[in-house]
Structure formats: C-alpha cells, structure tokens
Design a protein around this motif. Structure first.
Motif, PDB file in Angstrom:
ATOM      1  N   LYS A  56      44.315  33.030  26.090  1.00 43.39           N
ATOM      2  CA  LYS A  56      43.026  33.021  26.772  1.00 43.39           C
ATOM      3  C   LYS A  56      41.888  33.500  25.879  1.00 43.39           C
ATOM      4  CE  LYS A  56      43.852  31.457  30.901  1.00 43.39           C
ATOM      5  NZ  LYS A  56      43.154  30.247  31.376  1.00 43.39           N
ATOM      6  N   THR A 114      39.931  28.648  23.142  1.00 45.54           N
ATOM      7  CA  THR A 114      38.508  28.984  23.053  1.00 45.54           C
ATOM      8  C   THR A 114      37.744  27.869  22.344  1.00 45.54           C
ATOM      9  OG1 THR A 114      38.956  30.188  20.992  1.00 45.54           O
ATOM     10  CG2 THR A 114      38.913  31.471  23.035  1.00 45.54           C
ATOM     11  N   ASP A 162      39.638  31.137  36.820  1.00 46.89           N
ATOM     12  CA  ASP A 162      40.053  31.789  35.581  1.00 46.89           C
ATOM     13  C   ASP A 162      39.308  33.114  35.486  1.00 46.89           C
ATOM     14  OD1 ASP A 162      40.927  32.573  33.127  1.00 46.89           O
ATOM     15  OD2 ASP A 162      40.187  30.846  32.022  1.00 46.89           O
ATOM     16  N   PHE A 163      39.760  34.094  36.259  1.00 47.78           N
ATOM     17  CA  PHE A 163      39.108  35.387  36.276  1.00 47.78           C
ATOM     18  C   PHE A 163      39.388  36.195  35.012  1.00 47.78           C
ATOM     19  CE2 PHE A 163      39.492  35.093  41.144  1.00 47.78           C
ATOM     20  CZ  PHE A 163      38.245  34.478  41.231  1.00 47.78           C
ATOM     21  N   LYS A 200      39.034  35.183  31.923  1.00 48.88           N
ATOM     22  CA  LYS A 200      37.928  34.942  30.989  1.00 48.88           C
ATOM     23  C   LYS A 200      36.565  35.072  31.666  1.00 48.88           C
ATOM     24  CE  LYS A 200      38.356  31.571  27.986  1.00 48.88           C
ATOM     25  NZ  LYS A 200      38.627  30.234  27.399  1.00 48.88           N
ATOM     26  N   ASN A 201      36.523  34.814  32.981  1.00 50.64           N
ATOM     27  CA  ASN A 201      35.250  34.860  33.710  1.00 50.64           C
ATOM     28  C   ASN A 201      35.406  35.730  34.958  1.00 50.64           C
ATOM     29  OD1 ASN A 201      33.906  32.733  32.011  1.00 50.64           O
ATOM     30  ND2 ASN A 201      35.565  31.504  32.868  1.00 50.64           N
ATOM     31  N   PRO A 252      34.702  38.017  38.169  1.00 51.57           N
ATOM     32  CA  PRO A 252      33.576  38.150  39.105  1.00 51.57           C
ATOM     33  C   PRO A 252      33.062  39.590  39.133  1.00 51.57           C
ATOM     34  CG  PRO A 252      35.642  38.145  40.301  1.00 51.57           C
ATOM     35  CD  PRO A 252      35.988  37.923  38.862  1.00 51.57           C
ATOM     36  N   THR A 253      31.823  39.762  39.528  1.00 47.12           N
ATOM     37  CA  THR A 253      31.215  41.078  39.678  1.00 47.12           C
ATOM     38  C   THR A 253      30.432  41.116  40.979  1.00 47.12           C
ATOM     39  OG1 THR A 253      29.209  40.425  38.485  1.00 47.12           O
ATOM     40  CG2 THR A 253      31.012  41.333  37.167  1.00 47.12           C
ATOM     41  N   LYS A 292      27.488  38.943  40.297  1.00 51.59           N
ATOM     42  CA  LYS A 292      27.843  37.538  40.201  1.00 51.59           C
ATOM     43  C   LYS A 292      29.208  37.311  40.847  1.00 51.59           C
ATOM     44  CE  LYS A 292      25.213  36.547  35.991  1.00 51.59           C
ATOM     45  NZ  LYS A 292      25.281  36.035  34.593  1.00 51.59           N
ATOM     46  N   PHE A 320      32.319  35.582  43.137  1.00 52.57           N
ATOM     47  CA  PHE A 320      32.889  34.264  43.411  1.00 52.57           C
ATOM     48  C   PHE A 320      32.824  34.082  44.925  1.00 52.57           C
ATOM     49  CE2 PHE A 320      36.383  31.396  44.441  1.00 52.57           C
ATOM     50  CZ  PHE A 320      36.208  30.387  43.503  1.00 52.57           C
ATOM     51  N   TYR A 341      37.584  42.182  39.532  1.00 50.81           N
ATOM     52  CA  TYR A 341      38.864  41.697  39.004  1.00 50.81           C
ATOM     53  C   TYR A 341      39.408  42.721  38.021  1.00 50.81           C
ATOM     54  CZ  TYR A 341      42.101  39.017  36.055  1.00 50.81           C
ATOM     55  OH  TYR A 341      43.189  38.595  35.340  1.00 50.81           O
TER      56      TYR A 341
END
Length: 471
Positions: A53, A58, A153-154, A156-157, A159-160, A163, A165, A179
């Motif tokens: 990941k 990448t 795909d938490f 690499k990305n 949630p907060t 921001k 999901f 996460y």
C-alpha cells in the motif's frame, strides 16, 4: 523522398535521444533500487500489505515502471535499422517489456486471496485483501436489503472528522470519522438502549478449585446465550420446562434481577429455583459445592470494543473504523458488523475484506497433519477436497489443485485444543502468467545470443591475433 525523410529522421532522433539516454537508464535503475530498499524496510517493520500500500502500489512506482518501458523502447528505436548483431539486445529488451505487461495484467485482473474450509464443510467464497463497506437496511427488523456495497481504502485514505466517509441513509446519514491501522481489541459491555438491547450479566463461579468470571450478553431481549465451563453450563434467557441431561443454571432477566432455575445432571425436576439481584450469591446445590455470584446485572446491555493502539501489526492486531450515527459512536473491527437503529429503520453495516464467489463449492473431506517427532510443530499437512465435475483431489504443500483457471494451494490450517478444525487455502488466478513465461523465455534467449556473439568476437579476435604473429 529522401529530402523529406531526412528532416523527419533528424527530428525523431532529437526527440528520442533523451528518452534513450544512459542518464535516464541510470536514474531508473537508482530509483528502482531506492524504492525496493524502502519497500523491504517497510515490510520488515510492518508487513507485506503495508509495503504494497505505501510503496509498491503507488503512483511513483507505476511512473518509474512506465519510464522503464519508454526507455527500453527508445533504446531499441535508436538502434534502428537493426543489424544481425542487434538481435541479442532487442530480444532482451522485448522480454523485459513482455514481463512488465504480464505483471500489469495480473495486477489489473488477477485474484489472490484465501479461503477457510472447516473439516467436513464446504465454502465457495474467497477473501481478498481489498476492503468494502456494505450496508443492509430493514424497516421491520427482520428482512434486510443491501443498499450499499463500496470499495474503500482507509489504509491510504483514512477518514477524519473534518473529511468523513459519508453513507446516505433513509434517515440522516452514517459517517465514518476515524480509522486505526493497528489495534488490539478486547470486549467490554456498556449500557444498551432499552427495548432494543438484551440484558447483560457478569457472574462469578467459585469454590476451592475454581474461580471463573465471565459476561453473558443477549443480542436481543429474550435471546438465549450460554457459557460452558465444563462441570456446568450457564444460560441466560428463557428456562425450559425439562432439563437436557447436564448440570445447568438458567437465569431469566426480570425487572430488577434474575430468576434462576438449576437442573442437575440425570434429574427430571429442577434442583433449585429462586431470584437474585446484583451482588447476591447462591449455591446451585451441585456436588462440587460452587457459589454463584451476580457481579453486575444490566437490563439493557451491548458489547463494545476497548481498543489499544499498536505501532505495528502482530497476530493480535486488526484495523477498526469509528461510526457516527444519530449522535452515537461505534467502533467496528475489520470483518465485523454493527446494527444502527432509528425509529423506523435498522441499518446493518459491515466493514471487511472483500468476499468473491468462485461459482463452485470446495468441500474439505479430510485433513491430515504430520508433526515433528516429540513436538506439536507441523512438518507437513494435506487436504482431501472435492470439487464439482472433477471429483476428489489431494492438495498438499507442494501439490496445488488447478481448476477452472484457479490455482488452489495448501497455505496453513486452524486448530483448537491441539486438533485441526479447518484448512486454509490460498486461491490464485494469474491472467498474466503466460506473458511472464513468454517474457522470461525471450529474455533468456537474448542473454544466450549475447553470450554467443561475445564468444564469436573472442574467436575472431584470437584468430586475428594468430594471423599477425605468423606474418
């Protein structure tokens, strides 16, 4: 015609020269070496999934591989028109490009997952590393309809709160606001919503030789849950009229406590009946002289997770997401689920690894494990499986099953109390395998031709040197 083609060739040479340059080739080699070194470090510190990941899967890795293909193609074009002696390096370059094309096919359309099959059971779902959010909705609490299935795909990305999901719902919205990559989970019991959550009981069984402390939590009011501690079984829920032929204690939640009924093994009538509240102790009357103590009673309770953060993965760690809905927070572990209630609907949300239907059942008929003498360490293990239109096949550590384009390997096994209970298979589909083999063959042929031409050059140089001496 020659006059027009000469400027075009000159323009092509000017464009192609930097792409075929040695400097670009050196940059690509150094970049690949650095990325591989970083990937090796990340895998050693964390695991292969984290390395994939964070390093290999990448944009910069794909960019370098794309530059490599461009550089190889440009070098071949720079040598045009090719001569007989160019065959070696052309074949080597083409072989590498074919290998990369095969790897791209595998990455895009391949399958690499695992499957657990219990002994005597069958399974048709393979679990992969990709993760999905799936939501089911019910308006009567019984019949559920899938309303969302989405890849996430938490890793690499993540949630907060800023921001999140967001999952649209019929009433409001479900937000995933946090996460955690690596947590060590442990169960805890908290207050639940009255009328929707079942009861919770924390009890202690104690005598001179035994001291057992456990929780019993009903998923719904009226559910029957149990704990078997050997000499007796403890149940919370409706008590039967007749015993089942074992030492049993049934505790039925009431207004401020629990009604209890005790059955003794081989008895047709209850041994004892009574009522207990939080803090009370009673003797069930068994021969082993046990004391039963109600440590905590919650008329409405639910299980939740107490999560301890970890810096790296271990066999005990997993990932988790935080759900925010109707002002309430819930942590959901990987491959777990949570129920979310409103006045008119129920949502069942799962966060887990993707499950893919293979289209056929793999049945485990028999499993055998050989151990090193005098130890419990597995030396070898094998599974006798049955698949449709093929029959039985023995899968061992070095003998996979190839069926319907899939390769099924013996990966590991699961055991309880020292006895195997399930076999773990690795399921692989590699659509780029042919190109990988072809690329390897072409590359090897190029290397052989290169060595052959070197041999011819050596012979010619030696012959030329001998001729000079004679003259």
């Amino acid at each position: 015609m020659d006059k027009t083609s000469a400027p075009q060739k000159s323009l092509f040479k000017r464009i192609n020269k930097p792409l075929a340059s040695l400097k670009l080739a050196v940059f690509i080699i150094v970049a690949l070496a650095v990325i591989t070194a970083v990937g090796t470090f990340v895998e050693a510190r964390y695991d292969a999934y984290a390395a994939k990941k964070l390093v290999y899967d990448t944009w910069y890795m794909y960019g370098i591989m794309g530059l490599l293909v461009i550089n190889l193609t440009a070098v071949m074009a720079d040598r045009w028109p090719w001569k007989k002696r160019h065959a070696a390096f052309v074949l080597a370059h083409i072989g590498i490009i074919i290998l990369l094309a095969g790897s791209l096919l595998t990455w895009k359309w391949g399958l690499d997952g695992s499957m657990r099959v219990g002994i005597g059971e069958a399974n048709n779902f393979v679990q992969t590393a990709e993760t999905d959010i799936v939501v089911y909705t019910s308006f009567d609490g019984d019949r559920y309809t899938k309303t969302l299935e989405q890849e996430v795909d938490f890793f690499k990305n993540p949630p907060t709160v800023e921001k999140p999901f967001i999952i649209p719902a019929y009433e409001g919205e479900i937000r995933i606001v946090d996460y955690k990559k690596y947590v060590v989970p442990s169960k805890k019991v908290i207050e639940g919503e009255a009328g929707k959550a079942g009861a919770g009981l924390r009890f202690q069984l104690q005598n001179d030789n035994v001291n057992v402390i456990e929780w019993l939590v009903q998923k719904k009011p009226g559910n029957l849950v149990s704990h078997n501690f050997g000499p007796a079984q403890i149940f919370m829920g409706p008590a039967p009229e007749k015993p089942r032929g074992a030492n049993e204690i049934f505790l039925t939640p009431d207004k401020d406590g629990l009604k209890y009924v005790v059955f003794q093994k081989d008895s047709e009538k209850p041994l004892k009946k009574g009522f207990v509240k939080e803090g009370d102790v009673f003797d069930p009357g068994f021969k082993m002289a046990l004391n039963f103590r109600v440590l905590r009673f919650m008329p409405a309770a639910r299980e939740d997770w107490d999560l301890q953060d970890a810096s790296r993965p271990t066999p005990l760690t997993t990932s988790a997401v935080k759900i925010l809905f109707e002002g309430k927070e819930n942590w959901v572990l990987l491959n777990d689920m949570v129920k979310l209630f409103t006045t008119n609907s129920v949502y069942l949300l799962t966060y887990g690894n993707r499950r893919i239907d293979l289209g056929f059942n793999l049945k485990l008929k028999k499993f055998e494990v050989a151990r090193y003498q005098g130890t419990m360490r597995a030396a070898a293990y094998e599974s006798l499986v049955e698949v449709p239109d093929f029959g039985e096949y023995l899968i061992s550590m070095n003998e996979p099953l190839k069926y319907k384009g899939l390769t099924i390997y013996q990966a590991s096994f699961q055991e309880e109390d020292g006895h195997p209970v399930a076999s773990i298979f690795s399921i692989n589909h590699d659509p780029g395998r042919f190109l990988k083999y072809l690329g390897s063959l072409v590359l090897s042929l190029g290397i052989v031709l290169l060595m052959w031409f070197k041999h011819l050059d050596f012979k010619l140089a030696r012959k030329a040197g001998t001729g000079k001496k004679e003259s």
